[in-house]
Design a protein around this motif. Structure first.
Motif, PDB file in Angstrom:
ATOM      1  N   VAL A  89     -27.390 -18.320  26.624  1.00  0.00           N
ATOM      2  CA  VAL A  89     -28.431 -18.025  27.804  1.00  0.00           C
ATOM      3  C   VAL A  89     -29.476 -19.221  27.800  1.00  0.00           C
ATOM      4  O   VAL A  89     -29.441 -19.794  28.947  1.00  0.00           O
ATOM      5  N   LEU A  90     -29.927 -19.641  26.827  1.00  0.00           N
ATOM      6  CA  LEU A  90     -30.831 -20.772  26.326  1.00  0.00           C
ATOM      7  C   LEU A  90     -30.389 -22.070  26.727  1.00  0.00           C
ATOM      8  O   LEU A  90     -30.960 -22.858  27.224  1.00  0.00           O
ATOM      9  N   HIS A  91     -29.132 -22.434  26.100  1.00  0.00           N
ATOM     10  CA  HIS A  91     -28.527 -23.399  26.239  1.00  0.00           C
ATOM     11  C   HIS A  91     -27.079 -23.428  26.704  1.00  0.00           C
ATOM     12  O   HIS A  91     -26.169 -23.610  26.326  1.00  0.00           O
ATOM     13  N   ILE A 132     -22.157 -23.778  18.884  1.00  0.00           N
ATOM     14  CA  ILE A 132     -22.854 -22.466  18.603  1.00  0.00           C
ATOM     15  C   ILE A 132     -22.314 -21.930  17.462  1.00  0.00           C
ATOM     16  O   ILE A 132     -23.057 -21.376  16.456  1.00  0.00           O
ATOM     17  N   ASN A 187     -24.572 -21.090  14.101  1.00  0.00           N
ATOM     18  CA  ASN A 187     -24.773 -19.548  13.986  1.00  0.00           C
ATOM     19  C   ASN A 187     -24.276 -19.436  12.519  1.00  0.00           C
ATOM     20  O   ASN A 187     -25.164 -18.700  11.578  1.00  0.00           O
ATOM     21  N   LEU A 220     -25.897 -11.645  18.781  1.00  0.00           N
ATOM     22  CA  LEU A 220     -27.245 -11.769  19.347  1.00  0.00           C
ATOM     23  C   LEU A 220     -27.326 -13.319  19.444  1.00  0.00           C
ATOM     24  O   LEU A 220     -27.789 -13.699  20.494  1.00  0.00           O
ATOM     25  N   PHE A 221     -27.013 -14.284  18.428  1.00  0.00           N
ATOM     26  CA  PHE A 221     -27.148 -15.763  18.442  1.00  0.00           C
ATOM     27  C   PHE A 221     -26.276 -16.251  19.631  1.00  0.00           C
ATOM     28  O   PHE A 221     -26.705 -17.167  20.204  1.00  0.00           O
ATOM     29  N   VAL A 229     -25.213 -14.839  22.177  1.00  0.00           N
ATOM     30  CA  VAL A 229     -25.553 -14.477  23.460  1.00  0.00           C
ATOM     31  C   VAL A 229     -26.802 -15.246  23.891  1.00  0.00           C
ATOM     32  O   VAL A 229     -26.931 -15.999  24.891  1.00  0.00           O
ATOM     33  N   GLY A 230     -27.788 -15.128  22.927  1.00  0.00           N
ATOM     34  CA  GLY A 230     -29.131 -15.925  23.173  1.00  0.00           C
ATOM     35  C   GLY A 230     -28.883 -17.343  23.411  1.00  0.00           C
ATOM     36  O   GLY A 230     -29.530 -18.009  24.167  1.00  0.00           O
ATOM     37  N   HIS A 231     -28.111 -18.175  22.664  1.00  0.00           N
ATOM     38  CA  HIS A 231     -27.838 -19.277  22.596  1.00  0.00           C
ATOM     39  C   HIS A 231     -27.237 -20.083  23.907  1.00  0.00           C
ATOM     40  O   HIS A 231     -27.377 -20.784  24.619  1.00  0.00           O
TER      41      HIS A 231
END
Lengths: 69, 345
Positions: B38-40, B48, B52, B31-32, B34-36
């Motif tokens: 997308v956001l950055h 990352i 993480n 999740l981290f 993927v989220g990272h």
């Protein structure tokens, strides 16, 4: 200040280097001198206590000396 | 661990506990990432990766620190207290990955020794905003290394309980260093107040739970006896749940009075393994079972079943109606005391 920090790190490395040498002897011979459970322990037990004996070689060495005297 | 340090008791609960940790780490990481991403989208893989593992270790450190007080406040949390050692070692490994990769990423490109570079690449030790926060993380990692490498029972036995406990209480020093590492590091890179809010919330959670647990323990530590009393009233029979204990303090010592199989027995509350609170454990297979690491004692004599050799003090009890009375003088470790038989059992 940089000189002091550099010296402190060098001393730390020296401490660890002595610890590595001590630990090799300790896990194969020294530990059994003050703990009766060690000789019957499986081989991987020595691997488990190896890092701790590198870091804590001074108190272990003192304990062994006291035991001897 | 057995008396000869042979691994035993790798039971179903321990396997489930470790599997739970592994699943949490994997799910969080996916999740981290993927989220990272997308956001950055401009963030590098190394960044990352390092963040993480740092964040995972930070989260697990919070869990490690709140387990103890949570379990004291509510017995339902004992399930996560059990096998906490594995959680602590996992947290250390995650922190080590974070630390090693950070050093590789930021301190191996120059001529200087990487460890020296951690301390010397930024000499703004007199600045709050530009403080070399990586030094704080490095020092915290040294403490965590010491704790993880001495988590084995061999060290408890050979360093002695006091030294071992003092060493492991340094987790609070490590926590303080990590808080400063995160906050000062973030000060140089982040403007969002969200991160600071989350760190503050974590700190408040840990502090308040410790304070609450300490407040509750004060009531347990209120001594029951007068200095000269021969027998003192401990509690009512119904105050003790089946296969559980009531903890009382007599002669300055915490004593756990267990009700099991229609009987009552009392032993010192202090587990000889790592000082766990026996009275917060329960009776399993006829034995008092410490909630911390599952060490067991027979309730009637305070002895660990063979081949184990640990022993705790026992206490005499008597029943007057529904009232349980205790003799405040402890008997020698491992002394047999005939259990009180409850009526109707």
């Amino acid at each position: 200040m940089a000189g002091i920090i550099s010296l402190a790190v060098d001393i730390f490395f020296l401490y660890l280097a002595i610890g590595v040498l001590f630990s090799i002897w300790f896990v194969f011979a020294g530990a059994a001198k003050f703990d009766e459970g060690v000789p019957k322990a499986p081989w991987h037990f020595r691997l488990i206590i190896l890092p701790g004996s590198i870091l804590l070689w001074v108190p272990l060495f003192i304990k062994l000396l006291k035991k001897k005297s | 661990m057995s008396v000869s340090y042979t691994s035993i008791l790798w039971n179903r609960q321990k396997k489930a506990y470790d599997l739970g940790i592994l699943v949490f780490v994997l799910v969080f990481s996916v999740l981290f990432f993927v989220g990272h991403a997308v956001l950055h989208p401009n963030a590098t893989f190394e960044t990352i990766f390092i963040r993480n593992f740092g964040l995972l270790a930070f989260l697990l450190l919070h869990v490690v620190l709140i387990i103890g007080p949570l379990a004291r406040l509510n017995a339902r949390f004992l399930v996560i207290l059990y096998n906490r050692r594995h959680l602590g070692v996992t947290m250390f490994m995650l922190a080590a990955v974070h630390g090693v990769f950070s050093i590789m990423n930021f301190h191996t490109l120059g001529d200087m020794n990487p460890i020296k570079s951690v301390f010397l690449s930024n000499l703004s030790y007199d600045s709050l905003i530009h403080f070399p926060f990586q030094v704080l993380g490095f020092l915290a990692l040294i403490i965590l290394v010491l704790m993880a490498t001495t988590s084995h029972d061999f060290w408890l036995k050979n360093l002695g309980p006091k030294v071992w406990k003092a060493l492991h209480m340094m987790v609070y020093v490590a926590y303080a260093l990590i808080i400063l590492h995160v906050v000062l590091g973030a000060l140089q890179n982040e403007n969002s107040p969200i991160l600071f809010g989350i760190v503050l919330a974590g700190f408040l959670l840990i502090s308040s739970l410790h304070l609450l647990a300490a407040f509750r323990e004060r009531s347990i530590d209120k001594p029951l006896d007068q200095a000269t009393a021969e027998w003192v009233k401990a509690c009512q029979v119904n105050d003790i749940k089946n296969d559980r204990a009531k903890i009382v303090t007599v002669s300055g010592e915490r004593v756990a009075i267990f009700k099991y199989n229609g009987k009552l027995s009392a032993v010192n509350n202090f587990c000889r393994h790592q000082g766990g609170p026996l009275g917060e454990g329960k009776i399993v297979d006829g034995c008092i079972t410490c909630p911390w690491h599952g060490y067991q004692y027979l309730p009637e004599n305070g002895q660990s079943p063979p081949p184990f050799t640990e022993k705790v003090e026992t206490y005499r009890l008597k029943l007057e109606g529904e009232e349980v009375w205790i003799h405040p003088e402890p008997l020698a470790e491992g002394t047999y005391v005939k259990p009180i038989q409850l009526a109707g059992s």
